[in-house]
Design a protein around this motif. Structure first.
Motif, PDB file in Angstrom:
ATOM      1  N   SER A 126      43.217  32.183  49.922  1.00  0.00           N
ATOM      2  CA  SER A 126      42.309  33.253  49.471  1.00  0.00           C
ATOM      3  C   SER A 126      41.458  33.121  48.332  1.00  0.00           C
ATOM      4  CB  SER A 126      42.571  34.715  49.737  1.00  0.00           C
ATOM      5  OG  SER A 126      43.489  35.047  48.732  1.00  0.00           O
ATOM      6  N   LEU A 127      42.098  32.286  47.197  1.00  0.00           N
ATOM      7  CA  LEU A 127      41.684  31.991  46.097  1.00  0.00           C
ATOM      8  C   LEU A 127      40.535  30.892  46.085  1.00  0.00           C
ATOM      9  CD1 LEU A 127      44.998  31.976  43.664  1.00  0.00           C
ATOM     10  CD2 LEU A 127      43.484  33.773  43.900  1.00  0.00           C
ATOM     11  N   ALA A 142      36.000  32.386  46.513  1.00  0.00           N
ATOM     12  CA  ALA A 142      34.754  32.552  45.362  1.00  0.00           C
ATOM     13  C   ALA A 142      34.067  31.216  45.350  1.00  0.00           C
ATOM     14  CB  ALA A 142      35.231  32.800  44.279  1.00  0.00           C
ATOM     15  N   PRO A 194      37.168  45.374  44.411  1.00  0.00           N
ATOM     16  CA  PRO A 194      37.459  43.913  43.809  1.00  0.00           C
ATOM     17  C   PRO A 194      38.651  43.457  43.798  1.00  0.00           C
ATOM     18  CG  PRO A 194      37.368  45.385  42.032  1.00  0.00           C
ATOM     19  CD  PRO A 194      37.084  46.186  43.104  1.00  0.00           C
ATOM     20  N   ALA A 195      38.718  42.005  44.035  1.00  0.00           N
ATOM     21  CA  ALA A 195      40.121  41.356  44.072  1.00  0.00           C
ATOM     22  C   ALA A 195      40.081  40.745  42.767  1.00  0.00           C
ATOM     23  CB  ALA A 195      40.510  40.571  45.484  1.00  0.00           C
ATOM     24  N   TYR A 196      39.314  39.695  42.614  1.00  0.00           N
ATOM     25  CA  TYR A 196      39.071  38.637  41.562  1.00  0.00           C
ATOM     26  C   TYR A 196      37.661  38.294  41.352  1.00  0.00           C
ATOM     27  CZ  TYR A 196      39.435  34.959  44.570  1.00  0.00           C
ATOM     28  OH  TYR A 196      38.989  33.945  45.421  1.00  0.00           O
ATOM     29  N   THR A 197      37.390  37.650  40.250  1.00  0.00           N
ATOM     30  CA  THR A 197      36.234  37.064  39.941  1.00  0.00           C
ATOM     31  C   THR A 197      36.405  35.585  39.671  1.00  0.00           C
ATOM     32  OG1 THR A 197      35.414  39.161  39.207  1.00  0.00           O
ATOM     33  CG2 THR A 197      33.989  37.223  38.538  1.00  0.00           C
ATOM     34  N   ASN A 198      35.771  34.513  40.223  1.00  0.00           N
ATOM     35  CA  ASN A 198      35.645  33.152  39.825  1.00  0.00           C
ATOM     36  C   ASN A 198      34.485  32.711  40.359  1.00  0.00           C
ATOM     37  OD1 ASN A 198      36.476  30.700  38.748  1.00  0.00           O
ATOM     38  ND2 ASN A 198      38.452  30.872  39.921  1.00  0.00           N
ATOM     39  N   THR A 245      32.271  37.742  42.515  1.00  0.00           N
ATOM     40  CA  THR A 245      33.607  38.731  42.642  1.00  0.00           C
ATOM     41  C   THR A 245      33.856  38.996  44.272  1.00  0.00           C
ATOM     42  OG1 THR A 245      32.916  40.147  40.516  1.00  0.00           O
ATOM     43  CG2 THR A 245      34.477  40.995  42.093  1.00  0.00           C
ATOM     44  N   ALA A 250      38.486  43.085  47.791  1.00  0.00           N
ATOM     45  CA  ALA A 250      40.013  43.295  48.249  1.00  0.00           C
ATOM     46  C   ALA A 250      40.185  42.957  49.728  1.00  0.00           C
ATOM     47  CB  ALA A 250      40.435  44.469  47.582  1.00  0.00           C
ATOM     48  N   PRO A 264      41.628  38.944  51.026  1.00  0.00           N
ATOM     49  CA  PRO A 264      42.996  38.272  50.983  1.00  0.00           C
ATOM     50  C   PRO A 264      43.794  38.179  52.594  1.00  0.00           C
ATOM     51  CG  PRO A 264      42.675  39.082  48.945  1.00  0.00           C
ATOM     52  CD  PRO A 264      41.555  39.778  49.657  1.00  0.00           C
TER      53      PRO A 264
END
Length: 322
Positions: free
Chosen positions: A82-83, A86, A102-106, A110, A113, A116
């Motif tokens: 899931s990474l 983005a 949110p889960a992460y930003t890249n 963003t 959640a 994943p």
């Protein structure tokens, strides 16, 4: 050395303005409004959470009863995969509704959640089903059925999310229906089959703790498919090429996804004149939905029609890689 500029090299249609890709709209300038909490929660379960909740006890039973760690391994692998979301959102021109948890930003995106567990369901569990079919002997048409199955499931799930207002594909999106661009169904479906093929190759060859190397199978299968099959469209999608050329690139990519299925079959599939389970596309959907006894009856029917018998205990051992 002189810096290359669009004005200095106007003779070359491949050279344009530097900076953001010409068709990308940054995520801090969303092309849709906020989604309701109800839509966010509903899509969280539709996109994968419900399937993962139901599948987790099965994965644990597989370990306890059959020493089969693969369901859990691919589920964790899907979570890691899931990474990649983005990067694909940026390249594929997707905007999430503002304000989602949110889960992460890249890559300037963003990722919410809710994503994943979607990857756990599709790159983990759907890919495991592809592995299950391939490992028990799949002919070329079965690879295409798996591509279709993955594409249909992806299209249904995404169409719901898009029309709930949770996210949006913006700009020129070839082969769009009900706001979902079907080139995504081809590339995502091909990714699921690619992960299944990696598992089918690796599980019988990796023993004991070495099976944990397959934790990266979802990431390898998805990224490998996107950048060996999907590049045809992704490059055009993020270029200054005219719209018609981007449609042609998307069509070529969809054809390439089909050639990819033929290649995967050539590497690890069963020949046309060899016996194999008589899968059909409706039977694939039925097998994952119907209860145990009905599933056993379906399996017996496919054995009889395919002219093959697979011992049940042998099947369990093979899927566990022992």
């Amino acid at each position: 050395m002189r810096a290359i500029s669009a004005s200095g090299d106007s003779w070359n249609p491949l050279v344009g303005e530097e900076g953001w890709p010409p068709n990308v709209i940054p995520s801090n300038e969303p092309t849709l409004g906020p989604a309701s909490l109800g839509a966010e929660v509903a899509f969280f379960f539709i996109a994968g959470a419900a399937v993962v909740i139901l599948a987790l006890p099965w994965a644990i039973r597989s370990i306890v009863q059959n020493s089969n760690w693969m369901p859990l391994i691919v589920m964790i692998g899907g979570l890691i995969c899931s990474l990649e979301e983005a990067m694909l959102d940026m390249l594929g021109h997707l905007h999430w509704a503002p304000g989602l948890a949110p889960a992460y930003t890249n890559f300037g995106v963003t990722v919410p959640a809710l994503i994943p567990l979607c990857y756990v369901a599709f790159l983990g569990l759907m890919s495991y089903f592809c592995y299950f079919v391939i490992r028990n002997g799949a002919k070329r048409e079965h690879y295409f059925m798996l591509l279709a199955m993955g594409g249909i499931l992806d299209a249904v799930m995404e169409t719901i999310g898009i029309n709930l207002g949770v996210y949006k594909y913006y700009g020129v999106q070839p082969f769009e229906f009900l706001n979902f661009p079907y080139w995504w169904a081809f590339i995502n479906g091909a990714s699921f089959v690619a992960v299944g093929a990696i598992l089918a190759w690796g599980v019988p060859r990796l023993q004991g703790r070495k099976k944990w190397f397959l934790l990266m199978a979802p990431s390898y299968g998805m990224a490998g498919t996107y950048f060996t099959v999907g590049w045809i469209h992704l490059i055009a999608h993020n270029s200054a090429l005219p719209t018609w050329a981007r449609w042609v690139a998307a069509a070529l990519m969809m054809v390439e996804a089909c050639f990819f299925m033929a290649l995967l079959h050539y590497i690890g599939g069963r020949k046309a004149d060899e016996p194999a389970l008589a899968w059909t596309l409706p039977r694939m959907f039925a097998y994952v939905l119907i209860p145990g006894r009905k599933r056993d009856e379906l399996w017996a029917t496919m054995e009889r029609e395919g002219g093959i018998t697979i011992d049940r205990e042998q099947k369990v051992r093979e899927l566990a890689g022992v």
